[in-house]
Design an enzyme around this catalytic site. Structure first.
Site, PDB file in Angstrom:
ATOM      1  N   GLY A  40      56.837  17.270  17.299  1.00 45.88           N
ATOM      2  CA  GLY A  40      55.573  16.612  16.941  1.00 45.88           C
ATOM      3  C   GLY A  40      54.377  17.429  17.404  1.00 45.88           C
ATOM      4  O   GLY A  40      53.406  17.620  16.664  1.00 45.88           O
ATOM      5  N   LYS A  41      54.456  17.912  18.657  1.00 46.30           N
ATOM      6  CA  LYS A  41      53.362  18.733  19.186  1.00 46.30           C
ATOM      7  C   LYS A  41      53.241  20.027  18.380  1.00 46.30           C
ATOM      8  O   LYS A  41      52.152  20.473  18.070  1.00 46.30           O
ATOM      9  CB  LYS A  41      53.656  19.132  20.640  1.00 46.30           C
ATOM     10  CG  LYS A  41      53.224  18.111  21.660  1.00 46.30           C
ATOM     11  CD  LYS A  41      53.332  18.704  23.056  1.00 46.30           C
ATOM     12  CE  LYS A  41      53.291  17.607  24.104  1.00 46.30           C
ATOM     13  NZ  LYS A  41      53.565  18.117  25.438  1.00 46.30           N
ATOM     14  N   ASP A  74      49.729  20.429  29.097  1.00 43.71           N
ATOM     15  CA  ASP A  74      50.216  19.354  29.966  1.00 43.71           C
ATOM     16  C   ASP A  74      49.261  18.188  29.794  1.00 43.71           C
ATOM     17  O   ASP A  74      48.044  18.386  29.706  1.00 43.71           O
ATOM     18  CB  ASP A  74      50.260  19.803  31.433  1.00 43.71           C
ATOM     19  CG  ASP A  74      51.087  18.823  32.265  1.00 43.71           C
ATOM     20  OD1 ASP A  74      52.222  18.526  31.868  1.00 43.71           O
ATOM     21  OD2 ASP A  74      50.591  18.316  33.291  1.00 43.71           O
TER      22      ASP A  74
HETATM   23  P1  IMP Z   1      53.833  16.310  28.682  1.00 41.09           P
HETATM   24  O1  IMP Z   1      52.409  16.733  28.467  1.00 41.09           O
HETATM   25  O2  IMP Z   1      54.695  16.656  27.530  1.00 41.09           O
HETATM   26  O3  IMP Z   1      54.334  16.740  30.011  1.00 41.09           O
HETATM   27  O4  IMP Z   1      53.918  14.738  28.700  1.00 41.09           O
HETATM   28  C1  IMP Z   1      52.907  13.918  29.124  1.00 41.09           C
HETATM   29  C2  IMP Z   1      53.243  12.448  29.006  1.00 41.09           C
HETATM   30  O5  IMP Z   1      51.974  11.792  28.958  1.00 41.09           O
HETATM   31  C3  IMP Z   1      53.976  12.016  27.762  1.00 41.09           C
HETATM   32  O6  IMP Z   1      55.341  11.948  27.931  1.00 41.09           O
HETATM   33  C4  IMP Z   1      53.404  10.625  27.547  1.00 41.09           C
HETATM   34  O7  IMP Z   1      54.019   9.720  28.398  1.00 41.09           O
HETATM   35  C5  IMP Z   1      51.984  10.774  28.024  1.00 41.09           C
HETATM   36  N1  IMP Z   1      51.091  11.143  26.906  1.00 41.09           N
HETATM   37  C6  IMP Z   1      50.461  12.337  26.733  1.00 41.09           C
HETATM   38  N2  IMP Z   1      49.756  12.351  25.587  1.00 41.09           N
HETATM   39  C7  IMP Z   1      49.977  11.148  25.011  1.00 41.09           C
HETATM   40  C8  IMP Z   1      49.525  10.575  23.789  1.00 41.09           C
HETATM   41  O8  IMP Z   1      48.819  11.170  22.967  1.00 41.09           O
HETATM   42  N3  IMP Z   1      49.974   9.321  23.546  1.00 41.09           N
HETATM   43  C9  IMP Z   1      50.762   8.636  24.392  1.00 41.09           C
HETATM   44  N4  IMP Z   1      51.215   9.117  25.528  1.00 41.09           N
HETATM   45  C10 IMP Z   1      50.816  10.381  25.858  1.00 41.09           C
END
Ligand code: IMP
Length: 203
Positions: A12-13, A74
């Protein structure tokens, strides 16, 4: 032609990154497409530190490659009433394998009785870039909102169903992907990084 390698395993990212960076003079690759498979320990104390740790680890695994830029992000949710929790621990909050239905219900319960004006929160995203000469850049994007009283919406992921945008009268889980990209923390951080990179990729 530059190569931009984005340090994520999340499809998705990757899709969002490709859309936003499409008009840079560069080929955008996932870690997998670049042939990198590395386990990264995120032990930083801020979103920026963790993004830099990830980008440096992938750049290290890549070795010397002319014109390769490594990007990593992050992100997380900061709730003011909870002194910024879950913050950099957003993915690990209550355990990595706990469902977001449970995590979201827990956060709503922890805000029981807290009035609307004190339910302020934000999604934060830091993006780090390691350039071919070793220079490190970071950008940050933020979206301000409020923690809702119940889950609403089926789009997005993670904490989206409880993240309410008063101006749009919807949660981020009720926005279409395009609507969310246009206002989100990750979209904003990526746009800022794109500007930095396009200045450096001239000529
Ligand atoms: P990472 O940046 O992949 O380490 O994950 C950050 C975590 O923050 C995710 O697993 C979500 O729990 C939360 N998060 C970050 N961005 C979003 C967003 O756009 N929607 C909902 N949750 C988010």
């Amino acid at each position: 032609m530059y190569q931009i390698i984005f340090a994520t395993g999340n499809a998705g990212k990757m899709k969002e990154v490709r859309e936003i960076l499409a008009d840079l003079p560069a080929q955008v690759l996932s870690m997998k497409e670049a042939g990198i498979d590395t386990d990264i320990v995120e032990d930083g104390t801020s979103f920026e530190e963790n993004a830099v740790i990830k980008a440096r680890a992938v750049a290290g695994a890549l070795g010397e490659r002319e014109k390769a830029v490594v990007l990593a992000d992050d992100s997380g949710l900061e709730i003011d009433w909870l002194d910024g929790e879950p913050g950099i621990y957003s993915a690990r909050y209550m355990g990595e394998d706990t469902s977001y239905r449970i995590k979201n219900a827990n956060l709503i319960a922890r805000l029981d009785g807290v009035p609307p004006e004190k339910r302020t929160a934000r999604f934060v995203c830091a993006i780090a870039a390691v350039l071919p000469d070793g220079e490190v850049l970071t950008t940050r994007g933020v979206i301000e909102g409020k923690i809702g009283y119940e889950e609403r919406g089926a789009n997005g992921f993670g904490y989206d169903p409880i993240f309410y945008l008063p101006d749009m009268s919807r949660t981020t889980a009720e926005l279409t992907p395009a609507e969310k990209n246009a206002v989100s923390h990750r979209g904003n951080a990526l746009m800022a990084m794109k500007k930095e990179l396009s200045e450096r990729m001239q000529g």
